[in-house]
Design an enzyme around this catalytic site. Structure first.
Site, mmCIF file in Angstrom:
data_model
loop_
_atom_site.group_PDB
_atom_site.id
_atom_site.type_symbol
_atom_site.label_atom_id
_atom_site.label_comp_id
_atom_site.label_asym_id
_atom_site.label_seq_id
_atom_site.Cartn_x
_atom_site.Cartn_y
_atom_site.Cartn_z
ATOM 1 N N GLU A 1 126.474 71.192 61.977
ATOM 2 C CA GLU A 1 125.561 71.524 60.714
ATOM 3 C C GLU A 1 125.885 72.946 60.086
ATOM 4 O O GLU A 1 126.079 72.850 58.959
ATOM 5 C CB GLU A 1 124.277 71.492 60.989
ATOM 6 C CG GLU A 1 123.613 70.214 61.459
ATOM 7 C CD GLU A 1 122.397 70.085 62.325
ATOM 8 O OE1 GLU A 1 121.780 71.021 62.286
ATOM 9 O OE2 GLU A 1 122.141 69.122 62.908
ATOM 10 N N TYR B 1 115.313 74.207 65.710
ATOM 11 C CA TYR B 1 115.810 73.619 67.094
ATOM 12 C C TYR B 1 114.980 74.139 68.224
ATOM 13 O O TYR B 1 114.519 73.556 69.286
ATOM 14 C CB TYR B 1 117.003 73.641 67.357
ATOM 15 C CG TYR B 1 118.058 72.825 66.455
ATOM 16 C CD1 TYR B 1 118.338 71.633 67.051
ATOM 17 C CD2 TYR B 1 118.807 73.005 65.263
ATOM 18 C CE1 TYR B 1 118.947 70.499 66.534
ATOM 19 C CE2 TYR B 1 119.322 72.117 64.645
ATOM 20 C CZ TYR B 1 119.446 70.775 65.309
ATOM 21 O OH TYR B 1 120.299 69.711 64.714
ATOM 22 N N GLY C 1 120.209 43.221 48.574
ATOM 23 C CA GLY C 1 119.299 43.902 47.888
ATOM 24 C C GLY C 1 119.444 45.071 47.397
ATOM 25 O O GLY C 1 120.529 45.240 46.888
ATOM 26 N N TYR D 1 118.854 59.097 49.390
ATOM 27 C CA TYR D 1 119.290 58.034 48.386
ATOM 28 C C TYR D 1 120.711 58.020 48.365
ATOM 29 O O TYR D 1 121.386 58.971 47.825
ATOM 30 C CB TYR D 1 118.408 58.137 46.947
ATOM 31 C CG TYR D 1 116.829 57.962 47.232
ATOM 32 C CD1 TYR D 1 116.479 56.874 47.271
ATOM 33 C CD2 TYR D 1 116.123 58.806 47.069
ATOM 34 C CE1 TYR D 1 115.046 56.434 47.521
ATOM 35 C CE2 TYR D 1 114.825 58.804 47.029
ATOM 36 C CZ TYR D 1 114.323 57.656 47.291
ATOM 37 O OH TYR D 1 112.935 57.459 47.516
ATOM 38 N N TYR E 1 125.118 59.701 50.678
ATOM 39 C CA TYR E 1 123.717 59.917 49.907
ATOM 40 C C TYR E 1 123.486 61.429 49.445
ATOM 41 O O TYR E 1 124.119 62.240 49.998
ATOM 42 C CB TYR E 1 122.661 59.461 50.844
ATOM 43 C CG TYR E 1 122.958 59.874 52.287
ATOM 44 C CD1 TYR E 1 122.203 61.206 52.552
ATOM 45 C CD2 TYR E 1 123.176 59.125 53.227
ATOM 46 C CE1 TYR E 1 122.332 61.800 53.742
ATOM 47 C CE2 TYR E 1 123.428 59.979 54.875
ATOM 48 C CZ TYR E 1 122.717 61.169 54.775
ATOM 49 O OH TYR E 1 122.980 61.641 55.877
#
Length: 401
Positions: A137, A95, A273, A208, A190
């Site tokens: 985080e 950062y 899709g 993914y 993901y």
């Protein structure tokens, strides 16, 4: 919190930012990578080449400036970005690097109009926002590392199986090399996959969606081969070079687009899709519940050759009376027409099956290309579904529908 003078100064610079537009973030990234090329191991090269990341960053900066007095309005965006950052293993020191180059970019582009007072205000505003992200985080890292089967950073997994799901999509089942358990996840999340496609090139990290229900032992991702003028560097590497028995590095599951099944509340899964990947995780989870509410599975794809998980969904339909499906093929071929593995030709038409859907009480989950989701969301709204019951995931740099 920021002081009133800093807030007023930031708000006064909004017109200048808007006049500079994406040129500001394009200059920023050129500067960042010129001085700190090691960060190319983190940033998605495809999004850089397409310009999507530059647009997303500019929109984020502009949104922060406009909501500088009410940062709580950005809570959803902060949550989403923090999850994405953890899949890249972003650390506090990075950062400082980004903040330095952002200020220098504004100084170089705005010149004398970027006065010491304005620079000081932007430095304070950036540090405040960076602190919010670092804290969020850090909390996510700590929680995942402490959980059963959790870890920090990346962990080595072995490709246990590789299976073709359709003409373009292949699934990879991944088991930890150490043989220990893996952390559970929420369907819809993901994982970050880190590989080096070119021996002398930079590492590449891609996210993914997990395409199976959590089982505590393995993960499954289902990857579309991205072709065209700019073929996907990582997707093609996975398809062509990664085989069963190979090792890859994974970050822990992340993401704020998750299934929230409620007792008695129907769920509608809407995809196009490869957007069906998180939907498969949700579907697999929903069908394990002892008394699940009705489930509606809506999917659109090009044709039967590109219809992923067709057999699995058919199996679930035969096992679960509370599950229904409706499939659209945009351009079915002769074989498709003979087999009738689809229900309608053309683009997804939700109003056309509105009488079969729980429009008044269902929870709707969307995933697919952004234009498709914008269309599906608009169709749902036109059918009377409230916006707060429509949840969605956008591939790549986030944008609103």
């Amino acid at each position: 919190m920021l002081d009133s003078n800093t807030i007023a100064t930031i708000k006064a610079t909004i017109p200048v930012l808007e006049s500079g537009g994406v040129a500001i973030t394009e200059h920023f990234y050129r500067r960042l990578f010129s001085h700190n090329p090691e960060l190319l191991n983190i940033f998605n090269s495809s999004h850089q080449h397409s310009g999507g990341q530059q647009v997303a960053l500019f929109n984020a900066i502009a949104a922060y400036a406009k909501h500088i007095e009410t940062p709580e309005a950005l809570a959803g965006a902060i949550e989403r970005i923090a999850h994405k950052h953890t899949s890249f293993n972003i650390q506090p020191a990075q950062y400082d690097i980004v903040g330095h180059h952002l200020l220098e970019t504004l100084q170089e582009l705005l010149g004398d109009t970027f006065t010491p007072e304005i620079r000081d205000a932007w430095a304070k505003a950036y540090q405040f926002l960076a602190g919010v992200f670092i804290a969020k985080e850090g909390e996510l890292y700590k929680t995942r590392a402490a959980a059963q089967g959790g870890w920090k950073g990346t962990r080595t997994f072995i490709v246990q199986s590789k299976q073709k799901e359709s003409e373009l999509v292949t699934s990879f089942v991944l088991a930890p090399k150490d043989g220990d358990a893996v952390i559970d996840f929420h369907p819809g999340q993901y994982i970050g996959v880190k590989i080096r496609p070119e021996p002398d090139g930079y590492e590449q990290i891609r996210q993914y969606s997990l395409s199976a229900a959590p089982n505590g032992a393995t993960y499954r991702i289902s990857v579309k081969r991205e072709s065209g003028d700019k073929p996907g560097l990582v997707s093609n590497y996975l398809h062509d070079h990664v085989q069963e028995g190979d090792a890859i590095e994974l970050a822990a599951p992340a993401g704020d687009f998750t299934l929230h099944a409620q007792a008695g509340v129907p769920t509608v899964l809407v995809s196009a899709g490869v957007g069906l990947t998180p939907m498969m995780s949700m579907l697999e989870m929903l069908t394990t519940l002892e008394e699940p509410a009705p489930i509606h599975y809506l999917h659109a794809c090009e044709n039967g050759r590109q219809h992923s998980f067709k057999q699995r969904v058919t199996e679930l339909l035969s096992q679960r009376k509370n599950l229904s499906a409706h499939i659209w093929y945009r351009q079915p071929n002769d074989e498709d027409k003979a087999n009738q593995d689809y229900h309608a030709q053309g683009l997804m038409d939700i109003p056309g099956i509105a009488d079969k859907l729980p429009l008044a009480e269902g929870q709707f989950y969307l995933c697919g290309p952004t234009p498709f989701m914008a269309m599906a969301k608009q169709q749902l709204l036109s059918c009377g579904v409230e916006a707060e019951r429509i949840h969605y995931e956008v591939f790549g740099p986030h944008s609103d529908l």
